[in-house]
Design an enzyme around this catalytic site. Structure first.
Site, PDB file in Angstrom:
ATOM      1  N   LYS A  75      15.440  75.443  27.843  1.00 57.27           N
ATOM      2  CA  LYS A  75      16.406  75.767  28.903  1.00 57.27           C
ATOM      3  C   LYS A  75      15.995  75.176  30.250  1.00 57.27           C
ATOM      4  O   LYS A  75      16.816  74.583  30.948  1.00 57.27           O
ATOM      5  CB  LYS A  75      16.555  77.290  28.996  1.00 57.27           C
ATOM      6  N   THR A  77      14.038  72.651  30.703  1.00 53.36           N
ATOM      7  CA  THR A  77      14.117  71.198  30.566  1.00 53.36           C
ATOM      8  C   THR A  77      15.543  70.710  30.795  1.00 53.36           C
ATOM      9  O   THR A  77      15.780  69.720  31.505  1.00 53.36           O
ATOM     10  CB  THR A  77      13.629  70.783  29.168  1.00 53.36           C
ATOM     11  N   ARG A  98      12.645  79.576  38.893  1.00 56.19           N
ATOM     12  CA  ARG A  98      11.616  80.603  39.049  1.00 56.19           C
ATOM     13  C   ARG A  98      10.224  79.974  38.996  1.00 56.19           C
ATOM     14  O   ARG A  98      10.028  78.907  38.425  1.00 56.19           O
ATOM     15  CB  ARG A  98      11.721  81.654  37.942  1.00 56.19           C
ATOM     16  N   LYS A 109       3.544  81.074  25.986  1.00 58.37           N
ATOM     17  CA  LYS A 109       4.476  80.040  26.418  1.00 58.37           C
ATOM     18  C   LYS A 109       3.766  78.727  26.739  1.00 58.37           C
ATOM     19  O   LYS A 109       4.192  77.649  26.331  1.00 58.37           O
ATOM     20  CB  LYS A 109       5.257  80.538  27.637  1.00 58.37           C
ATOM     21  N   ALA A 277      12.922  88.358  32.816  1.00 56.19           N
ATOM     22  CA  ALA A 277      14.312  88.714  32.523  1.00 56.19           C
ATOM     23  C   ALA A 277      14.432  89.805  31.473  1.00 56.19           C
ATOM     24  O   ALA A 277      15.454  90.481  31.402  1.00 56.19           O
ATOM     25  CB  ALA A 277      15.084  87.482  32.060  1.00 56.19           C
ATOM     26  N   PHE A 305      15.781  83.772  29.610  1.00 54.40           N
ATOM     27  CA  PHE A 305      16.193  84.075  28.241  1.00 54.40           C
ATOM     28  C   PHE A 305      17.679  83.786  28.017  1.00 54.40           C
ATOM     29  O   PHE A 305      18.214  82.847  28.588  1.00 54.40           O
ATOM     30  CB  PHE A 305      15.823  85.512  27.883  1.00 54.40           C
ATOM     31  N   PHE A 385      16.543  67.631  19.074  1.00 48.72           N
ATOM     32  CA  PHE A 385      15.171  67.422  18.621  1.00 48.72           C
ATOM     33  C   PHE A 385      15.183  66.298  17.574  1.00 48.72           C
ATOM     34  O   PHE A 385      16.189  66.086  16.884  1.00 48.72           O
ATOM     35  CB  PHE A 385      14.590  68.701  18.004  1.00 48.72           C
ATOM     36  N   TRP A 413      14.727  65.589  27.392  1.00 49.26           N
ATOM     37  CA  TRP A 413      13.269  65.552  27.164  1.00 49.26           C
ATOM     38  C   TRP A 413      12.821  64.103  26.979  1.00 49.26           C
ATOM     39  O   TRP A 413      11.840  63.669  27.584  1.00 49.26           O
ATOM     40  CB  TRP A 413      12.899  66.369  25.925  1.00 49.26           C
TER      41      TRP A 413
END
Length: 559
Positions: A75, A77, A98, A109, A277, A305, A385, A413
């Site tokens: 998200k 990215t 954030r 993470k 969140a 999220f 991906f 990406w």
């Protein structure tokens, strides 16, 4: 046969990127030199009082996602790549994100500055300490704890009941051993013994207040309203009663200035504040968003999220307090995530499985319904991906077309802004159309009615169950007149329900509220559901095990 080269890691890509001096980024954003306070060559604080007066209100694009999975959706990215793509199309765009918390960075993470060629820089510094903002919030929070215990030790003039102190200490790290502690042991000189505990800093009400304040004056007023506990007569005790709101604001005054950085492609980004969140409201600071709206024509921001958590709170809490509305919403999803929602194990995600995508698409459908419930039309970003098959991708794109939803295949990406051009064009098209945005509930509605609205319209549940503790909390909230505040649900991010194992689109479930905590400074009521923790624990194999630093001070293993 030559061996195929491994793709570069996020850290390698970030390290090899050539950054522009922060003064050049500020100039590009229209920030005058006198408003820029450099923190080294590539970061700066912005003194918003020295910005030129502007009536501009840039449009806000909110990036959300389907329910997250351990496979990762990208998200942040996509948020970065979308802003870069808009810049490539000639739009004056800016990002508002954030700040990463060290708990998730060192835990499961690993980092939160985007990925690949869609990152904010300097990636290493943003993920580690970053201008000291979260440390300042930690200090302010714990200074308040020290003041409370000192007040007890010095005679307790406010008649505070040590058993009913609700304020906790904090640490910006996942440390389950600190969830419940005892302080004040060792005799009379060491204070008054009592039970206490630690939350993670990003769950602190100081963090929420920090992110929802519009000025230093507002920050101090909100801090003064924080309830720290209750007297022996069960009367609320606030920071104002202790008289320390000025000192706590003083500790935060430098941190309160938004942080300016850049993307790999040189798009200006404000990164400021970082409430969770699934525990708090999950949005960057209101002051950063409003500053970006003053400076740019399009502000790309995100909420934590899925749309059931961060986006719902963005629209029902942040937008309500900030007096603005999202002009477009992007929902990020992946083939991998849809497969997991369709029942595929993480170890089997690389194999083609169109049927699993079909089984998991119901999760995306519910998030689309949720966004539309707010009167805003979404755009789907199908984050690609290398393991995705043609048939899997085409199924999702065709499904979105049947649903009448714009959708774009993105590869930011691997390609940076260029990989988000189609998505950016869809967003620009949507920005030309009016929407009918409105929060889901009126704050004047009864608390249980507001909670039920979220459960039914956002989660797709059938109702709410209150524990005896929650019922007592609700009675106290109503008797104190605090029931006219918005709701901040603390819920697992993995499921629409309060059971993290119920993936996809569960039906016929209820949400159990075990506790309702008034956060008067932040201006909302936190409803704890399931087994959600305000101090997370580290996983069996924390990301920190892969991290190191070489002899020259370069980071290793920071993802």
């Amino acid at each position: 046969m030559t061996e195929k080269a491994k793709p570069l890691t996020d850290l390698q890509i970030a390290t090899e990127a050539v950054m522009q001096p922060i003064g050049e980024i500020a100039k590009k954003a229209g920030i005058p030199e006198e408003a820029v306070e450099p923190y080294g060559r590539y970061k700066a604080k912005i003194d918003i009082d020295k910005l030129p007066v502007s009536k501009k209100n840039g449009k806000v694009v909110l990036v959300s996602a389907t329910s997250p999975t351990p496979a990762g959706e990208g998200k942040s990215t996509v948020t970065v790549g979308l802003a870069d793509a808009l810049s490539k199309l000639g739009e004056k765009s800016m990002i508002a994100l954030r700040e990463p918390s060290l708990g998730p960075v060192m835990g499961i993470k690993g980092g939160a500055a985007g990925g690949g060629y869609a990152q904010v820089l300097p990636m290493e510094e943003i993920n580690l300490h970053f201008n000291g903002d979260i440390h300042a919030i930690t200090t302010a929070n714990n200074a308040l704890s020290a003041m409370i215990d000192n007040h007890l030790h010095q005679g307790n003039a406010l008649n505070i009941d040590p058993r009913r102190i609700t304020w906790k200490r904090v640490l910006d790290m996942n440390d389950r051993a600190l969830r419940h502690v005892t302080v004040g042991l060792g005799g009379p000189a060491q204070g008054v013994p009592r039970e206490d505990g630690f939350d993670i800093t990003v769950a602190s009400e100081i963090m929420a207040v920090f992110c929802l304040s519009t000025s230093l004056t507002d920050l101090k007023e909100r801090i003064s309203q924080i309830v720290i506990g209750y007297t022996y007569d069960k009367e609320a005790v606030t920071v104002r009663d202790l008289g320390v709101e000025g000192a706590l604001t003083l500790l935060l005054k430098e941190a309160f200035k938004p942080n300016l950085v850049q993307t790999i492609e040189g798009t200006p980004a404000l990164i400021h504040g970082g409430p969770f969140a699934n525990i708090a409201h999950g949005c960057n600071s209101l002051i950063a968003t409003n500053t970006a709206r003053q400076l740019a024509d399009i502000v790309v921001t995100e909420a934590g999220f899925g749309s059931d958590l961060g986006a719902e709170k963005f629209m029902d809490i942040k937008a309500r307090i900030g007096g603005f509305s999202p002009d477009a919403i992007v929902l990020v999803t992946t083939i991998r995530a849809l497969k997991m929602h369709g029942g595929v194990a993480k170890t089997d995600l690389n194999a083609e499985n169109v049927q699993a995508v079909k089984d998991g698409i119901a999760n995306l459908d519910k998030h689309i319904e949720t966004v539309r419930a707010f009167g805003v039309e979404p755009v789907i970003a199908l984050n690609r991906f290398i393991t995705d098959s043609h048939d899997e991708l085409q199924f999702v794109l065709s499904h979105c077309k049947e649903k009448g939803v714009r959708a774009a295949l993105t590869d930011v990406w691997g390609q940076g802004g260029e990989g988000g051009i189609e998505l950016a064009k869809h967003v620009l098209s949507l920005l030309e159309e009016p929407n009918q945005f409105a929060p889901l509930y009126d704050v004047e509605q009864p608390v249980l009615e507001k909670i039920t609205t979220i459960v039914q319209k956002v989660y797709g549940g059938k109702g709410v169950i209150l524990t005896d503790k929650a019922r007592k909390d609700l009675l106290a909230i109503e008797s104190n007149g605090w029931d006219i505040l918005p709701i901040c649900m603390a819920k697992t991010q993995y499921s629409f329900s309060d059971d993290p194992k119920k993936l996809g689109r569960p039906e016929d479930f209820t949400i159990t509220i075990r506790e309702i905590i008034p956060k008067l400074g932040a201006g909302f009521l936190v409803c704890l559901t399931g087994d959600i923790m305000t101090m997370p624990g580290l996983p069996k194999k924390p990301a920190a095990l892969s991290m190191d630093v070489d002899d020259k001070g370069n980071a290793i293993g920071l993802m």
